[in-house]
Design a protein around this motif. Structure first.
Motif, short mmCIF file in Angstrom:
data_model
loop_
_atom_site.label_atom_id
_atom_site.label_comp_id
_atom_site.label_asym_id
_atom_site.label_seq_id
_atom_site.Cartn_x
_atom_site.Cartn_y
_atom_site.Cartn_z
N ALA A 296 64.14 56.17 70.16
CA ALA A 296 63.23 56.22 71.88
C ALA A 296 64.56 55.68 72.07
N ASN A 297 64.71 54.81 72.42
CA ASN A 297 65.18 54.16 73.49
C ASN A 297 66.93 55.46 73.90
N SER A 298 67.55 55.99 73.09
CA SER A 298 68.37 57.30 72.92
C SER A 298 67.43 58.59 73.76
N VAL A 299 67.09 59.17 72.95
CA VAL A 299 66.19 59.96 74.10
C VAL A 299 65.34 59.83 75.33
N LEU A 300 64.98 58.16 75.78
CA LEU A 300 64.50 57.87 77.07
C LEU A 300 65.96 58.35 77.55
N THR A 301 66.71 57.61 77.29
CA THR A 301 67.98 57.74 77.91
C THR A 301 69.37 58.72 78.32
N GLN A 302 68.28 59.63 77.25
CA GLN A 302 68.98 61.02 77.46
C GLN A 302 68.34 61.96 79.14
N ASP A 307 74.94 57.31 82.86
CA ASP A 307 74.96 56.16 81.49
C ASP A 307 74.31 55.10 80.82
N THR A 308 74.15 54.30 81.81
CA THR A 308 73.69 52.82 81.41
C THR A 308 72.43 53.12 80.86
N PRO A 309 71.73 52.72 79.77
CA PRO A 309 70.13 52.55 79.15
C PRO A 309 69.44 51.31 80.36
N LEU A 310 69.07 52.16 81.04
CA LEU A 310 67.55 50.84 82.40
C LEU A 310 66.23 51.01 81.33
N PHE A 311 66.42 50.39 80.36
CA PHE A 311 64.72 50.13 80.02
C PHE A 311 64.33 48.69 79.29
N THR A 312 62.57 48.92 78.77
CA THR A 312 63.27 47.42 78.47
C THR A 312 62.16 47.62 76.95
N PHE A 317 58.35 50.70 73.41
CA PHE A 317 57.41 51.24 72.66
C PHE A 317 55.99 51.28 73.12
N ASP A 318 56.40 51.87 74.48
CA ASP A 318 55.02 52.39 74.90
C ASP A 318 55.58 53.83 75.25
N TYR A 319 56.91 54.53 74.61
CA TYR A 319 57.05 55.69 74.29
C TYR A 319 56.79 55.63 73.15
N LEU A 320 57.31 55.05 72.21
CA LEU A 320 56.70 55.24 71.02
C LEU A 320 55.06 55.19 70.39
N ALA A 321 54.79 54.10 71.02
CA ALA A 321 53.35 54.57 71.01
C ALA A 321 52.11 55.48 71.20
N ASN A 326 54.42 59.69 77.26
CA ASN A 326 54.75 58.33 78.73
C ASN A 326 54.12 59.94 80.06
N GLU A 327 53.52 59.11 80.90
CA GLU A 327 53.51 60.01 82.51
C GLU A 327 53.48 58.90 83.30
N LEU A 328 53.49 57.56 82.40
CA LEU A 328 54.24 56.33 84.13
C LEU A 328 54.92 55.30 82.55
#
Length: 330
Positions: A296-302, A307-312, A317-321, A326-328
């Motif tokens: 999920a972290n990689s999918v969001l990053t792409q 290059d650098t992922p900037l997600f908490t 976890f919100d993306y996975l849930a 996610n709209e926001l």
């Protein structure tokens, strides 16, 4: 929890608006590199991160160090020497046109010219729980190779978890024989606990028999006493693209659910996956949860520029849930 990465820093020049390099007089400047990407992601996940590298002893080096600090990465063990930093241009893909990367001379950089004796590895490893080493250093110069061998041996002797990423690039090895590159990787792998790579790395670089994934990974982890071997694969179904992760652990192969991806910029996707896996190992999550999180972290990053992922962790976890709906991002 403290993670140290050793590796080169690069300047990335991105051509805006999906234009070709020949079409634009403007570029966007950013500080990247495998260690930068990985540590930037882990810093956003809440961990203490520090990069060990060499930067130019000039305003460019100071600007890059400021970028590291802005990402949450400590520059305590950044040294300054020489006057050059490797760089590359990125032309973003669109439709049937693939993304294109054009490198400037990286072998003359401060990092590539720095000898192992110029680093204080002993001090840098104090309080460190994980060390990350990028295999690209094995393709650069004698100095970078000697430095990563020294660091890997010392960290291993201290009982620190050593994470090694194959990151083998044919474009960096046109002047190196297959035998030489194989020997370089074989020299560092005995000191690695967690390895990121692919079946192609094992078959085409290390000359493993081309058997089933599970048989190939099982032999590799047994041969080098690797506790975890993890990586990703991409698949296509008609016009849709999918991204999936795998992990070989304790003699068993685990695979994540393939997730559909819509790519804005795929550079750094492997680093995002690696930071997710390391997070799962730190938190002692079940392997299935670790793989889902890393993918999920990689999918969001792409789906994000640069290059650098900037997600908490909460973003992931919100993306996975929401199963990616996610709209926001809060």
């Amino acid at each position: 929890m403290k993670i140290l990465a050793f590796g080169e820093v690069l300047l990335r020049f991105t051509v805006p608006d999906h234009l070709l390099l020949e079409q634009s007089d403007l570029v966007q400047l950013s500080t990247v590199g495998t260690g930068v990407n990985l540590l930037g992601s882990l810093a956003h996940f809440g961990y203490q991160t520090v990069l060990m590298t060499k930067l130019p002893a000039n305003p460019l080096g100071r600007r890059v160090a400021a970028d590291l600090r802005r990402l949450g990465i400590s520059d305590q063990f950044v040294g300054y020497s020489g006057g050059h930093l490797g760089s590359f241009f990125v032309e973003l893909g669109h439709g049937s046109r693939p993304e294109r990367v054009t490198y400037q001379d990286r072998l003359a950089s401060s990092f590539c010219a720095a000898d192992a004796t110029t680093y204080d590895f002993e001090t840098a490893l104090e309080g460190v729980n994980y060390v990350h080493i990028c295999g690209i250093a094995l393709s650069l110069t004698d100095q970078t190779r000697n430095a990563v061998y020294t660091l890997a041996k010392l960290a291993h002797a201290k009982g620190i978890q050593v994470c090694f990423d194959f990151n083998f690039r044919m474009s960096l090895n046109t002047g190196n024989s297959h035998r030489a590159m194989k020997q370089r990787y074989e020299q560092i792998l005995p000191y690695a606990d967690v390895v990121f790579g692919s079946k192609r790395d094992l078959v085409e670089l290390l000359d493993y028999p081309d058997r089933s994934d599970e048989e190939c990974y099982a032999q590799f982890t047994a041969d080098y006493h690797v506790t975890t071997f993890a990586g990703t694969r991409r698949t296509n179904d008609n016009q849709r693209k999918y991204f999936q992760g795998f992990m070989m652990h304790a003699g068993k192969l685990f695979q994540s659910h393939p997730r559909e991806i819509r790519i804005l910029d795929r550079i750094g996707s492997g680093d995002a996956f690696a930071s997710g896996v390391i997070t799962g190992l730190i938190e002692k999550w079940p392997i299935d949860k670790t793989l889902d999180f890393a993918v999920a972290n990689s999918v969001l990053t792409q789906a994000t520029l640069n290059d650098t992922p900037l997600f908490t962790q909460q973003d992931v976890f919100d993306y996975l849930a929401s199963n990616g709906q996610n709209e926001l991002i809060r």
